[in-house]
Scaffold this active site. Sequence first.
Site, mmCIF file in Angstrom:
data_model
loop_
_atom_site.group_PDB
_atom_site.id
_atom_site.type_symbol
_atom_site.label_atom_id
_atom_site.label_comp_id
_atom_site.label_asym_id
_atom_site.label_seq_id
_atom_site.Cartn_x
_atom_site.Cartn_y
_atom_site.Cartn_z
ATOM 1 N N GLU A 31 43.843 23.740 -9.324
ATOM 2 C CA GLU A 31 44.835 24.804 -9.496
ATOM 3 C C GLU A 31 45.085 25.066 -10.980
ATOM 4 O OE1 GLU A 31 47.993 24.075 -6.011
ATOM 5 O OE2 GLU A 31 47.526 22.316 -7.207
ATOM 6 N N ASP A 66 44.191 19.469 -4.729
ATOM 7 C CA ASP A 66 45.545 20.024 -4.759
ATOM 8 C C ASP A 66 46.465 18.981 -5.378
ATOM 9 O OD1 ASP A 66 47.645 22.040 -3.761
ATOM 10 O OD2 ASP A 66 48.327 20.139 -2.892
ATOM 11 N N CYS A 69 45.511 30.080 5.887
ATOM 12 C CA CYS A 69 44.745 29.140 6.708
ATOM 13 C C CYS A 69 43.354 28.984 6.103
ATOM 14 C CB CYS A 69 44.650 29.638 8.141
ATOM 15 S SG CYS A 69 43.683 28.547 9.226
ATOM 16 N N ASP A 111 48.780 19.744 2.080
ATOM 17 C CA ASP A 111 48.025 19.576 0.836
ATOM 18 C C ASP A 111 46.520 19.658 1.079
ATOM 19 O OD1 ASP A 111 50.440 19.254 -0.471
ATOM 20 O OD2 ASP A 111 50.401 17.059 -0.320
ATOM 21 N N CYS A 120 40.631 30.495 8.975
ATOM 22 C CA CYS A 120 40.519 31.918 9.311
ATOM 23 C C CYS A 120 41.108 32.841 8.255
ATOM 24 C CB CYS A 120 41.187 32.196 10.663
ATOM 25 S SG CYS A 120 42.968 31.880 10.682
ATOM 26 N N CYS A 133 44.579 29.856 15.210
ATOM 27 C CA CYS A 133 43.143 29.702 15.440
ATOM 28 C C CYS A 133 42.775 28.288 15.856
ATOM 29 C CB CYS A 133 42.364 30.099 14.184
ATOM 30 S SG CYS A 133 42.558 28.956 12.783
#
Length: 391
Positions: A293, A209, A344, A371, A347, A364
Amino acid sequence: MRITYQYRLRLTQKQIDIFEHWLELCRRQYNYRLAERFNWWEQNRCDVNRCSIVCCSIAPLKDQPNRWSQQKDLANTKAIFPEYEELVSHTLQDVIARVNKTLTRWLKGDCNGKKSGRPRFKAKGRYRSLTFPDPIRPERIQGNFIKLPKIGLVKMIFHRPIPDGFKIKNAIVTRKTDGWYISLSLEDSTVPLLTPDVTPTHDNTVGIDMGLKSFLVTSDNQEVQIPQYYRKAEEKLKQLQRQLSRKKKGSKRRQKAIKRVAKLHLKVSNQRKDFHYKTALWLTSKYKFIAHEQLNILGLAKTRLAKSILDAGWGNFLNILNLKAANAGGAGLPQNPYKSSIECSDCGVEVPKTLSQRWHNCSCGASYCRDHNAARNIKHRAVGHPVLKCS
């Protein structure tokens, strides 16, 4: 396989004078051929697309100049201006090839359909490179010297040898602020391009990232600090530019001040490039596939964070990373970054957060740095989520 090695030149004053004269001749020829194309465009475009049945006074169209007609006209140029006889013929032809290339990218675009801006004329000192398109035979490299056509032996710092089996396809002599360089384009058709022999998995893939607080954070929670070379050089650059503004235009002192500013910019550029290559080497030595990205850097550069984004050099780094990964037998895997910081990574539930919130907490039980969570999501989009995929 094709690679490029760059070496620094150690020229005599006579050789520098010759190269400077050649660059000026190429600059004039570039501007003349570009003006020739523009003049044809202005003289032959017309809004009238139909003629009268009774009479027609529209003059016939002139032949449109193209690369081949302009190269053929070089014989007339040499007859009128004998100084062009000093230049290598193929070097002069490359000038017209550059004009043709820049016009094509303006009118039609490149291979991806992306168009460039309107070509501009080269001001004095803006034409900086000479191309020798002919292949250079191995016997022309004698120790630390290379033999170039019409100039003879030129000394260079031969800091690394040319790999066995590679042939020198062409050479480009470039003038930079800190001296002269030569770039040798090497090719070996027997070396195949490496293709990945495995598919991306959770073991051989890493997600990264990009950011401004840290240059990048990996999905393994390893962080690379951002160096901010331009920010650190801003104070010195401010002093040099203030000194430059006080110099009289056209004076020698102004030329020296311009050179000092250019040298500082070159130093920042070299520092950034060195950092990018070392970071890319570190990633490709540990992982085969790098998921990153797919950023709209041009759009991001129009925001308030433009200076920091351009100082980080994300676009150049990703280009270097993809190239190095391919040479190592892997690949770069660009992924859509949409909601990578919100979802997330455990999950898949969306956890809305503002830009100032730097920590991800989910119901969760997942708790990651913002990041780090985004890097994990980028990796999951490249290879598949291990939990959601099974369910």
